[in-house]
Scaffold this motif. Sequence first.
Motif, PDB file in Angstrom:
ATOM      1  N   GLU A 120      -5.987  -8.316  -2.781  1.00 43.70           N
ATOM      2  CA  GLU A 120      -4.859  -7.385  -2.682  1.00 43.70           C
ATOM      3  C   GLU A 120      -4.169  -7.238  -4.037  1.00 43.70           C
ATOM      4  O   GLU A 120      -3.802  -6.135  -4.436  1.00 43.70           O
ATOM      5  CB  GLU A 120      -3.829  -7.878  -1.652  1.00 43.70           C
ATOM      6  CG  GLU A 120      -4.205  -7.599  -0.219  1.00 43.70           C
ATOM      7  CD  GLU A 120      -3.099  -8.006   0.742  1.00 43.70           C
ATOM      8  OE1 GLU A 120      -1.908  -7.886   0.394  1.00 43.70           O
ATOM      9  OE2 GLU A 120      -3.424  -8.442   1.850  1.00 43.70           O
ATOM     10  N   ARG A 152      -3.788  -3.837  -6.136  1.00 43.61           N
ATOM     11  CA  ARG A 152      -2.488  -3.300  -6.561  1.00 43.61           C
ATOM     12  C   ARG A 152      -2.495  -2.988  -8.047  1.00 43.61           C
ATOM     13  O   ARG A 152      -2.016  -1.931  -8.466  1.00 43.61           O
ATOM     14  CB  ARG A 152      -1.363  -4.290  -6.238  1.00 43.61           C
ATOM     15  CG  ARG A 152      -0.984  -4.332  -4.782  1.00 43.61           C
ATOM     16  CD  ARG A 152       0.314  -5.073  -4.554  1.00 43.61           C
ATOM     17  NE  ARG A 152       0.332  -6.419  -5.096  1.00 43.61           N
ATOM     18  CZ  ARG A 152       0.001  -7.513  -4.405  1.00 43.61           C
ATOM     19  NH1 ARG A 152      -0.385  -7.409  -3.141  1.00 43.61           N
ATOM     20  NH2 ARG A 152       0.078  -8.698  -4.965  1.00 43.61           N
ATOM     21  N   PHE A 196      -2.130   0.771  -9.650  1.00 45.23           N
ATOM     22  CA  PHE A 196      -1.065   1.090 -10.601  1.00 45.23           C
ATOM     23  C   PHE A 196      -1.651   1.725 -11.853  1.00 45.23           C
ATOM     24  O   PHE A 196      -1.148   2.750 -12.332  1.00 45.23           O
ATOM     25  CB  PHE A 196      -0.250  -0.158 -10.969  1.00 45.23           C
ATOM     26  CG  PHE A 196       0.911   0.152 -11.871  1.00 45.23           C
ATOM     27  CD1 PHE A 196       2.113   0.602 -11.346  1.00 45.23           C
ATOM     28  CD2 PHE A 196       0.802   0.024 -13.243  1.00 45.23           C
ATOM     29  CE1 PHE A 196       3.188   0.917 -12.174  1.00 45.23           C
ATOM     30  CE2 PHE A 196       1.870   0.337 -14.089  1.00 45.23           C
ATOM     31  CZ  PHE A 196       3.057   0.784 -13.546  1.00 45.23           C
ATOM     32  N   TYR A 249       6.960  -0.605  -8.219  1.00 49.97           N
ATOM     33  CA  TYR A 249       5.688  -0.364  -7.545  1.00 49.97           C
ATOM     34  C   TYR A 249       5.284  -1.580  -6.711  1.00 49.97           C
ATOM     35  O   TYR A 249       4.892  -1.437  -5.550  1.00 49.97           O
ATOM     36  CB  TYR A 249       4.612  -0.028  -8.577  1.00 49.97           C
ATOM     37  CG  TYR A 249       3.202  -0.147  -8.061  1.00 49.97           C
ATOM     38  CD1 TYR A 249       2.654   0.831  -7.252  1.00 49.97           C
ATOM     39  CD2 TYR A 249       2.431  -1.262  -8.377  1.00 49.97           C
ATOM     40  CE1 TYR A 249       1.360   0.708  -6.766  1.00 49.97           C
ATOM     41  CE2 TYR A 249       1.144  -1.391  -7.901  1.00 49.97           C
ATOM     42  CZ  TYR A 249       0.609  -0.406  -7.092  1.00 49.97           C
ATOM     43  OH  TYR A 249      -0.658  -0.540  -6.610  1.00 49.97           O
ATOM     44  N   ILE A 250       5.391  -2.780  -7.278  1.00 52.88           N
ATOM     45  CA  ILE A 250       5.015  -3.997  -6.554  1.00 52.88           C
ATOM     46  C   ILE A 250       5.909  -4.178  -5.328  1.00 52.88           C
ATOM     47  O   ILE A 250       5.411  -4.511  -4.242  1.00 52.88           O
ATOM     48  CB  ILE A 250       5.074  -5.240  -7.476  1.00 52.88           C
ATOM     49  CG1 ILE A 250       3.957  -5.171  -8.521  1.00 52.88           C
ATOM     50  CG2 ILE A 250       4.985  -6.542  -6.677  1.00 52.88           C
ATOM     51  CD1 ILE A 250       2.542  -5.179  -7.951  1.00 52.88           C
ATOM     52  N   ALA A 254       4.621  -1.772  -2.824  1.00 51.65           N
ATOM     53  CA  ALA A 254       3.291  -2.167  -2.351  1.00 51.65           C
ATOM     54  C   ALA A 254       3.370  -3.335  -1.373  1.00 51.65           C
ATOM     55  O   ALA A 254       2.678  -3.337  -0.345  1.00 51.65           O
ATOM     56  CB  ALA A 254       2.393  -2.519  -3.533  1.00 51.65           C
ATOM     57  N   ASN A 279       4.597  -2.260   1.949  1.00 44.77           N
ATOM     58  CA  ASN A 279       3.724  -1.278   2.612  1.00 44.77           C
ATOM     59  C   ASN A 279       2.259  -1.685   2.458  1.00 44.77           C
ATOM     60  O   ASN A 279       1.426  -0.901   2.026  1.00 44.77           O
ATOM     61  CB  ASN A 279       3.955   0.101   2.002  1.00 44.77           C
ATOM     62  CG  ASN A 279       5.351   0.610   2.265  1.00 44.77           C
ATOM     63  OD1 ASN A 279       5.646   1.117   3.324  1.00 44.77           O
ATOM     64  ND2 ASN A 279       6.238   0.416   1.294  1.00 44.77           N
ATOM     65  N   ARG A 280       1.945  -2.911   2.838  1.00 44.07           N
ATOM     66  CA  ARG A 280       0.597  -3.456   2.634  1.00 44.07           C
ATOM     67  C   ARG A 280      -0.478  -2.622   3.318  1.00 44.07           C
ATOM     68  O   ARG A 280      -1.546  -2.409   2.754  1.00 44.07           O
ATOM     69  CB  ARG A 280       0.536  -4.896   3.104  1.00 44.07           C
ATOM     70  CG  ARG A 280       1.137  -5.849   2.105  1.00 44.07           C
ATOM     71  CD  ARG A 280       0.762  -7.274   2.458  1.00 44.07           C
ATOM     72  NE  ARG A 280       0.765  -8.074   1.267  1.00 44.07           N
ATOM     73  CZ  ARG A 280       1.527  -9.139   1.101  1.00 44.07           C
ATOM     74  NH1 ARG A 280       2.335  -9.527   2.052  1.00 44.07           N
ATOM     75  NH2 ARG A 280       1.468  -9.825  -0.024  1.00 44.07           N
ATOM     76  N   MET A 284      -1.171   0.458   1.323  1.00 42.18           N
ATOM     77  CA  MET A 284      -1.865   0.119   0.081  1.00 42.18           C
ATOM     78  C   MET A 284      -3.339  -0.183   0.321  1.00 42.18           C
ATOM     79  O   MET A 284      -4.194   0.161  -0.492  1.00 42.18           O
ATOM     80  CB  MET A 284      -1.176  -1.060  -0.613  1.00 42.18           C
ATOM     81  CG  MET A 284       0.241  -0.761  -1.048  1.00 42.18           C
ATOM     82  SD  MET A 284       0.452   0.765  -2.016  1.00 42.18           S
ATOM     83  CE  MET A 284      -0.418   0.332  -3.497  1.00 42.18           C
ATOM     84  N   LYS A 285      -3.657  -0.797   1.458  1.00 38.02           N
ATOM     85  CA  LYS A 285      -5.065  -1.048   1.792  1.00 38.02           C
ATOM     86  C   LYS A 285      -5.805   0.272   1.962  1.00 38.02           C
ATOM     87  O   LYS A 285      -6.931   0.420   1.516  1.00 38.02           O
ATOM     88  CB  LYS A 285      -5.190  -1.899   3.057  1.00 38.02           C
ATOM     89  CG  LYS A 285      -4.870  -3.348   2.829  1.00 38.02           C
ATOM     90  CD  LYS A 285      -5.047  -4.160   4.096  1.00 38.02           C
ATOM     91  CE  LYS A 285      -4.679  -5.609   3.840  1.00 38.02           C
ATOM     92  NZ  LYS A 285      -4.861  -6.437   5.028  1.00 38.02           N
TER      93      LYS A 285
END
Length: 84
Positions: free
Chosen positions: A7, A11, A15, A66-67, A70, A73-74, A77-78
């Motif tokens: 993950e 990420r 980015f 952003y992190i 992310a 909102n996992r 992001m996947k």
Amino acid sequence: MADDPQEKADRERIFKRFDANGDGKISSTELGDVLKTLGSVTEDEVKRMMSEIDTDGDGFISYEEYIDFALANRGLMKDVAKVL
């Protein structure tokens, strides 16, 4: 919860994909350009996303902002990682 190395790598890759000019932040133009490659997105949608993610209001999405987004909102992001 321990951070999954895959993950984290996803990420960072995402980015970098959004940060087209490599300046360490995502502009609304960069955000819009990548989102348009993923499908139809309007200018208003880009503005809404910017205002949601750009928590300090400087007009850019920093790596930290952003992190934060992310990690909150996992699932999203996947999904993004699968297409980018």
